[in-house]
Design an enzyme around this catalytic site. Structure first.
Site, PDB file in Angstrom:
ATOM      1  N   GLU A 269     -29.292   6.108 -21.534  1.00 27.59           N
ATOM      2  CA  GLU A 269     -29.103   7.311 -22.352  1.00 27.59           C
ATOM      3  C   GLU A 269     -28.212   8.367 -21.701  1.00 27.59           C
ATOM      4  OE1 GLU A 269     -33.017   8.769 -23.426  1.00 27.59           O
ATOM      5  OE2 GLU A 269     -33.432   7.005 -24.671  1.00 27.59           O
TER       6      GLU A 269
ATOM      7  N   THR B 160     -37.017  12.466 -17.629  1.00 30.32           N
ATOM      8  CA  THR B 160     -35.964  11.625 -18.212  1.00 30.32           C
ATOM      9  C   THR B 160     -34.716  12.461 -18.509  1.00 30.32           C
ATOM     10  OG1 THR B 160     -36.859  12.005 -20.426  1.00 30.32           O
ATOM     11  CG2 THR B 160     -37.605  10.016 -19.286  1.00 30.32           C
TER      12      THR B 160
ATOM     13  N   ASP C 130     -45.683  15.014 -34.452  1.00 28.83           N
ATOM     14  CA  ASP C 130     -44.784  14.703 -33.329  1.00 28.83           C
ATOM     15  C   ASP C 130     -43.379  15.242 -33.552  1.00 28.83           C
ATOM     16  OD1 ASP C 130     -43.934  13.710 -30.876  1.00 28.83           O
ATOM     17  OD2 ASP C 130     -43.574  11.680 -31.644  1.00 28.83           O
TER      18      ASP C 130
ATOM     19  N   LYS D 134     -36.096  17.459 -35.080  1.00 24.30           N
ATOM     20  CA  LYS D 134     -36.759  16.225 -35.504  1.00 24.30           C
ATOM     21  C   LYS D 134     -37.361  16.361 -36.898  1.00 24.30           C
ATOM     22  CE  LYS D 134     -39.490  13.412 -32.745  1.00 24.30           C
ATOM     23  NZ  LYS D 134     -40.482  13.175 -31.654  1.00 24.30           N
TER      24      LYS D 134
ATOM     25  N   ASN E 154     -32.886  12.995 -32.973  1.00 21.19           N
ATOM     26  CA  ASN E 154     -33.696  13.071 -31.758  1.00 21.19           C
ATOM     27  C   ASN E 154     -32.831  13.569 -30.605  1.00 21.19           C
ATOM     28  OD1 ASN E 154     -35.667  12.477 -29.652  1.00 21.19           O
ATOM     29  ND2 ASN E 154     -36.727  11.272 -31.185  1.00 21.19           N
ATOM     30  N   TRP E 155     -33.022  13.026 -29.417  1.00 23.83           N
ATOM     31  CA  TRP E 155     -32.333  13.527 -28.215  1.00 23.83           C
ATOM     32  C   TRP E 155     -30.835  13.215 -28.237  1.00 23.83           C
ATOM     33  CZ3 TRP E 155     -29.489  10.070 -25.643  1.00 23.83           C
ATOM     34  CH2 TRP E 155     -29.759   8.728 -25.911  1.00 23.83           C
TER      35      TRP E 155
ATOM     36  N   CYS F 185     -45.178  -0.931 -25.385  1.00 28.99           N
ATOM     37  CA  CYS F 185     -44.163  -1.581 -24.545  1.00 28.99           C
ATOM     38  C   CYS F 185     -43.917  -3.033 -24.974  1.00 28.99           C
ATOM     39  CB  CYS F 185     -44.591  -1.563 -23.079  1.00 28.99           C
ATOM     40  SG  CYS F 185     -44.472   0.068 -22.337  1.00 28.99           S
ATOM     41  N   HIS F 186     -45.035  -3.760 -25.210  1.00 25.49           N
ATOM     42  CA  HIS F 186     -44.890  -5.196 -25.481  1.00 25.49           C
ATOM     43  C   HIS F 186     -44.629  -5.502 -26.958  1.00 25.49           C
ATOM     44  CE1 HIS F 186     -45.632  -6.583 -21.423  1.00 25.49           C
ATOM     45  NE2 HIS F 186     -46.613  -5.708 -21.322  1.00 25.49           N
TER      46      HIS F 186
HETATM   47 CA    CA Z   1     -43.137  13.680 -28.739  1.00 28.32          CA
END
Ligand code: CA
Length: 700
Positions: A93, A189, A326, A353, A412-413, A627-628
């Site tokens: 990113e 991050t 969120d 967002k 988003n970001w 994650c999976h």
């Molecule tokens: Ca969040």
């Protein structure tokens, strides 16, 4: 608007002349207009387009370059000049920075690289050796958005919360400090920013039991100068500031036990005109007000201004009061001077967002204008005080509710850019929905995510939600009229990458399917494209060395898009790499095709009833899916457990509770899951593998 551009250009010419005058006195004039990245160089970054010395190119973070060797006439000759394989399948990113022909970037796991920007020759590499099991404390992959440069040093925030200063020439460590509670569920991050000798850094963690804050460190020594919290702590202890006392009145219950959230995980912008630092805060922790606290819950989901000198709060604007979906307000903030209704306004812009495009007065934080830039259902508009008119059903969340935009955000970001000549903002827009449902029997867990989202929800609403396919666009937005001027729909839905605008009347953007494209800035016509083979999230940037203009980008697909969040569509997972293009470039990339073989039938057996497998499904959704992959189908950058071999199955509990694969990034869940619970998860994984093997083996 035209007056404004004329004025800007005049002001810029003055700055250019000033920079040229400085150059006469400097020793290294031939290579660059400024000798070191200092406060003056950062303030004049706009007139030094050969270099890209701070995250958003300038303090205003407009990501507009005056370079125009690559332009709408010549872009068809753009070709790959060099590439570097970063040896990762994780998300990338970062915005690379360039100073005097050296390109600095980060990769997954906070690795830092310095390259010869002309040839791609590696000069040095620095690995902070982040403990791999810290991956447990990131919602959205082990990503990093880049470094800051200042006075011969490179600054990086590492995933485990360290802020590290390196020698720009060698990559040697000068100092490092732990900016977060060690081993706590915090992570970095975002890219650090520089404000008058201070390194400003935030951290991520609103999906965990964290309390958000932002800190300023002395760039020279690494000493903490100030730290400002975004949400109030335990009210039985003294409040750190008047702002915290004010905020505490908007919370109820024992909110501080889950931290409150409000992480400063991405955007931080310094305004040298007002000496303010602006940032956005994340969602409250947990996500849902019924689990967290009633009330507005200041200063979650807010845009905040602080005094850069002491971190004192100047103003705040809460974009989503009492956030329940969120809707972090951490998306890129951009500064500009716009002529609105005949008045020159110093604005701060954000594509939030929550689907609204906000323009605030930088001095006061007052709302200048706001308009939805995407389809939304959580609110019907914004009142004259800047408060949304909410759709009550999306707050009540009876059973499960489809909420638009999704928790991935309408934006988003991914950085947006602004071209002062066209007067347009260029940004990726995602139209997706979330299936919001509250976890029955939710409780605080200090060691893992505590969003309260019931990822295991099954019911009729889910069937309806699964039919709603995400769509994505590149949008050109007129921030004065607050309207869309043109849009290009992406064939591969998913969050589209960050953008770069240039004086060549071009907009560059990468896509989920790995295509890097150049669009004509005025009308969105595609003028050039290159297939990188790997999904692109990062923003392209541009620089010049030896009279040649280059366009560089990181290609690497990860984040929530592949980590078990099917709401955001699919991107192309492939080798993560840095690519640099110039006119006449003729380098090529080795062919790569990700081949997913049929799922083999597991030979390992574990006796379990349907009821036990169902219990395992609920646990997998809560602890493993992010994650999976949802229903044990991995996006490709993290192990797909359906392919596990017998030896892996034999040591399943040693891995999950014992941390046997810690060095590979699989944390221990000994504090979250009991042995019988791990057995239930194992039974579900095996059941899913068998089911997939049956489907893969069936004739088509
Ligand atoms: Ca969040």
């Amino acid at each position: 608007m035209l007056d404004d551009i004329a004025m800007r250009h005049k002001a810029s010419r003055r700055l250019a002349l000033a920079a040229a005058a400085v150059c006469i006195l400097a020793i290294s004039c031939g290579r660059s207009r400024v000798a070191v990245v200092d406060d003056a160089a950062l303030a004049a970054a706009d007139v030094d387009p050969a270099n890209w010395i701070t995250y958003g190119h300038t303090y205003s973070e407009q990501r507009f370059s005056r370079l125009q060797q690559v332009n709408e006439q010549t872009v068809s000759q753009l070709g790959l000049t060099w590439s570097f394989d970063l040896g990762t399948l994780r998300g990338l990113e970062a915005t690379p920075l360039v100073k005097d022909g050296v390109l600095y970037t980060t990769s997954a796991w906070s690795l830092v690289y310095a390259f010869d920007a002309r040839t791609g020759h590696l000069q040095w590499q620095y690995d902070p050796h982040v403990p791999k099991d810290h991956a447990k404390f990131v919602c959205c992959d082990v990503v990093n958005r880049g470094v800051a440069l200042y006075r011969g040093r490179v600054y990086v925030g590492a995933l485990d919360g360290r802020l590290i200063a390196l020698e720009a020439k060698t990559g040697a460590v000068v100092w490092e400090v732990q900016t977060t509670p060690k081993d706590g569920p915090y992570a970095i991050t975002g890219a650090p920013r520089i404000a008058k000798g201070r390194v400003i850094i935030g951290n991520a963690g609103s999906e965990y039991a964290t309390r958000g804050y932002i800190s300023a460190y002395d760039a020279e020594t690494g000493n903490l100068i100030w730290r400002t919290y975004t949400v109030p702590g335990d009210p039985s202890k003294p409040f750190e500031s008047e702002a915290m006392r004010h905020a505490a009145a908007t919370w109820s219950g024992e909110w501080w036990k889950a931290g409150g959230g409000g992480s400063v995980w991405d955007t931080i912008v310094y305004d040298p005109e007002l000496d303010f630092v602006y940032f956005g805060t994340g969602n409250g922790s947990p996500w849902y007000d019924r689990l967290r606290s009633k009330g507005d819950n200041l200063y979650i989901a807010s845009i905040v201004a602080l005094r850069a000198g002491n971190g004192e709060q100047v103003w705040h604007y809460q974009t989503t009061p009492g956030d329940n979906w969120d809707y972090d307000a951490t998306e890129p903030l951009m500064l500009a001077t716009l002529t609105i209704e005949g008045w020159q306004r110093r604005v701060l812009m954000q594509a939030n967002k929550n689907g609204f495009f906000y323009e605030l007065d930088r001095e006061t934080g007052k709302l200048i204008s706001v308009r939805p830039y995407a389809e939304i259902n959580w609110a019907t508009g914004i009142d004259s005080n800047g408060r949304p008119f909410e759709n009550a059903a999306t707050r009540e969340l009876k059973d499960a509710t489809i909420v638009r935009p999704s928790s991935a955000g309408a934006h988003n970001w991914h950085p947006m850019s602004f071209n002062p000549v066209t007067g347009l903002v260029y940004m990726g827009v995602l139209d997706a929905t979330s299936l919001q449902a509250v976890t029955p029997g939710w409780k605080i867990n200090l060691h893992d995510q505590i969003t309260g989202l019931d990822r295991a929800y099954r019911g009729p609403v889910r069937e309806q939600w699964l039919k709603m396919k995400p769509r994505g666009w590149l949008v050109a937005w007129d921030p004065v009229a607050q309207r869309e001027v043109w849009q290009v729909e992406h064939p591969a839905p998913g969050s589209s990458g960050g953008t770069l605008a240039t004086a060549g009347n071009l907009v560059f953007q990468g896509r989920a399917d790995g295509k890097l494209q150049a669009y004509r800035a005025t009308d969105g016509k595609v003028l050039w494209e290159f297939d990188t083979g790997t999904g692109i999230m990062a923003p392209p940037m541009t620089y010049q060395v030896g009279g040649t203009q280059y366009v560089a980008v990181l290609a690497g697909w990860g984040g929530p898009e592949v980590l078990g969040n099917r709401a955001t569509g699919k991107g192309k997972v492939g080798p993560g790499k840095l690519l640099s293009f110039s006119l006449g470039g003729s380098a090529t990339l080795p062919h790569y095709e990700r081949v997913v073989p049929p799922v083999p039938t597991p030979t390992f057996h574990l006796a379990a009833s349907r009821t036990e497998i169902e219990k395992g499904r609920v646990l997998f959704a809560a602890f493993c899916a992010r994650c999976h992959g949802a229903e044990v189908v991995s996006g490709g950058s993290v192990t797909d457990l359906r392919f596990s071999a017998t030896p892996t199955h034999e040591m399943f509990e040693e891995i999950v509770r014992g941390g046997a694969r810690r060095v590979l990034g699989m944390p221990s869940f000994s504090e979250d899951l009991t042995s019988p619970q791990v057995r239930l998860i194992h039974a579900y994984v095996l059941d899913r593998a068998r089911e997939s093997a049956r489907i893969d083996a069936a004739p088509r």
